[in-house]
Design an enzyme around this catalytic site. Structure first.
Site, PDB file in Angstrom:
ATOM      1  N   ARG A 119       0.827  -1.208   0.000  1.00  0.00           N
ATOM      2  CA  ARG A 119       0.000   0.000   0.000  1.00  0.00           C
ATOM      3  C   ARG A 119       0.861   1.256   0.000  1.00  0.00           C
ATOM      4  NH1 ARG A 119      -1.827   2.045   4.661  1.00  0.00           N
ATOM      5  NH2 ARG A 119      -1.860  -0.022   5.623  1.00  0.00           N
ATOM      6  N   TYR A 178     -17.023  15.137 -16.516  1.00  0.00           N
ATOM      7  CA  TYR A 178     -17.416  13.753 -16.307  1.00  0.00           C
ATOM      8  C   TYR A 178     -18.398  13.653 -15.140  1.00  0.00           C
ATOM      9  CZ  TYR A 178     -16.968   8.910 -14.726  1.00  0.00           C
ATOM     10  OH  TYR A 178     -17.231   7.637 -14.292  1.00  0.00           O
ATOM     11  N   ASP A 212      -7.936  17.920 -15.716  1.00  0.00           N
ATOM     12  CA  ASP A 212      -8.164  16.543 -16.131  1.00  0.00           C
ATOM     13  C   ASP A 212      -7.761  16.444 -17.601  1.00  0.00           C
ATOM     14  OD1 ASP A 212      -9.171  14.091 -17.002  1.00  0.00           O
ATOM     15  OD2 ASP A 212     -10.924  14.188 -15.705  1.00  0.00           O
ATOM     16  N   LYS A 223      -8.167   4.897 -19.680  1.00  0.00           N
ATOM     17  CA  LYS A 223      -8.524   5.333 -21.026  1.00  0.00           C
ATOM     18  C   LYS A 223      -7.315   5.261 -21.976  1.00  0.00           C
ATOM     19  CE  LYS A 223     -12.554   6.184 -19.151  1.00  0.00           C
ATOM     20  NZ  LYS A 223     -12.361   6.207 -17.703  1.00  0.00           N
TER      21      LYS A 223
END
Length: 383
Positions: free
Chosen positions: A50, A103, A175, A200
């Site tokens: 982590r 988005y 973004d 993406k």
């Protein structure tokens, strides 16, 4: 790697051959923990997955090199990356200004999740500088820009927004998912942080989920990294490796995406069935000049408004064959979606509601003539 061209950095940044075996591809470190040389004796800083993993670190070095940043962090999803940025920068009572075409998940994250913890947000037409300035408050900490935007492909002048942000002492987050770092470099235009859904274009093959934050300097890095460690939404080793593999062909893929999208947009602009074509590569697009100035290409995303309204849009969306009906974008295969009820269902009834005559295309890297023929046969089915 900063003195090398983009395509070279995409292949070599963070990708040194394995020093033990000479393997040209760094290994996947599929480990949850790392042996210590005595208590607190971490080997190369690795303790627990982590907090850090060699495969993830390689991807983060690669991501920073692509965006021209100083640091990067890799997350389990794009929304996990956005959430860590918001948690790392904001406190209860702070205010965020976002565009009126973003988005749906970003809007939902702000208004349904962070609003419960006292974070306010205002939507604004980002291309209107006066409206943006008027939306700023003493409590504003972040201006959140998406350009080109999802799904109406609005284009924002990043450098101009950066000046407004600096004058107000506000953080500018961009973004860059739609453009990808191949065709747009927000940090060089004045942004403080860049976020991506690496699912993406960066991953590029519809086989991995991920997100990223890239930093222009040390500011906020420790804060966001702490959120990543404390909350734990990190990318797994295999996901990080798949994203790295996708990035190596990013430059050539995005070039073909954009070439195909331009061809589809020009075809659509001549068809009477479409009321409007949303693509910044068309001279008729209101953001064309800005896009030509701040981007090296116009991307692989476009949207179409059908003359027949919602019934025609729905029927068209369900009639393609090569364009597969699915959410997401940026993969090598072409996708079609109906944002009003799919990717942007969460903003229905708000200022961000997507017109119900709009269809969104993620144009893949198939042969452009085949893609256009598929869209033509879908139109033929409308009668």
């Amino acid at each position: 790697m900063s003195d090398h061209a983009f395509a070279t950095r995409a292949i070599h940044a963070g990708q040194a051959p394995d020093p033990t075996t000479g393997s040209i591809i760094p290994p996947i470190h599929q480990a949850s923990t790392h042996v210590q040389d005595g208590i607190g004796g971490f080997r190369q800083g690795f303790e627990y997955n982590r907090g850090g993993n060699p495969t993830r670190s390689s991807l983060e070095e690669q991501l920073a090199a692509l965006e021209g940043g100083s640091h990067a962090l890799s997350f389990a999803s794009g929304l996990a990356a956005e959430d860590a940025v918001l948690r790392g920068i904001l406190s209860p009572g702070d205010h965020v200004v976002i565009g009126n075409d973003v988005y749906g998940g970003t809007y939902r994250l702000l208004t349904k999740v962070h609003a419960k913890w006292g974070v306010e947000s205002t939507t604004v037409e980002m291309s209107d500088a006066d409206a943006l300035r008027a939306a700023l408050k003493p409590s504003t900490r972040i201006i959140w820009v998406e350009t080109p935007s999802n799904p109406l492909l609005k284009v924002v002048d990043i450098a101009a927004i950066a000046e407004i942000a600096r004058a107000a002492g506000v953080v500018l987050v961009v973004d860059n998912t739609f453009a990808s770092p191949v065709q747009q470099q927000p940090l060089t235009l004045g942004a403080d942080l860049v976020v991506h859904s690496t699912t993406k274009y960066l991953g590029g093959h519809s086989d991995v989920l991920g997100g990223a934050v890239v930093f222009g300097g040390d500011r906020f890095y420790d804060d966001v990294q702490f959120q990543q460690f404390a909350v734990g939404a990190v990318s797994a080793p295999m996901d990080a490796w798949l994203t790295t593999r996708g990035i190596k062909t990013l430059a050539v893929r995005v070039r073909q995406h954009a070439e195909n999208a331009q061809a589809v947009a020009e075809w659509a602009a001549g068809r009477p069935e479409f009321e409007r074509v949303y693509y910044p590569g068309l001279a008729s697009h209101p953001g064309h000049e800005i896009a030509a100035r701040q981007m090296s290409g116009f991307g692989g995303m476009l949207s179409l408004a059908l003359v027949g309204g919602s019934p025609a849009a729905r029927a068209f969306t369900e009639s393609t064959e090569l364009f597969r009906l699915a959410e997401s974008l940026g993969g090598v295969e072409s996708l079609i979606s109906y944002p009003s009820e799919m990717t942007h269902a969460s903003v229905r009834g708000t200022a961000l509601e997507v017109p119900d005559d709009v269809v969104r295309l993620s144009v893949g890297i198939e042969d452009a003539a085949d893609l256009i023929a598929d869209l033509e046969q879908a139109l033929d089915r409308l009668g």
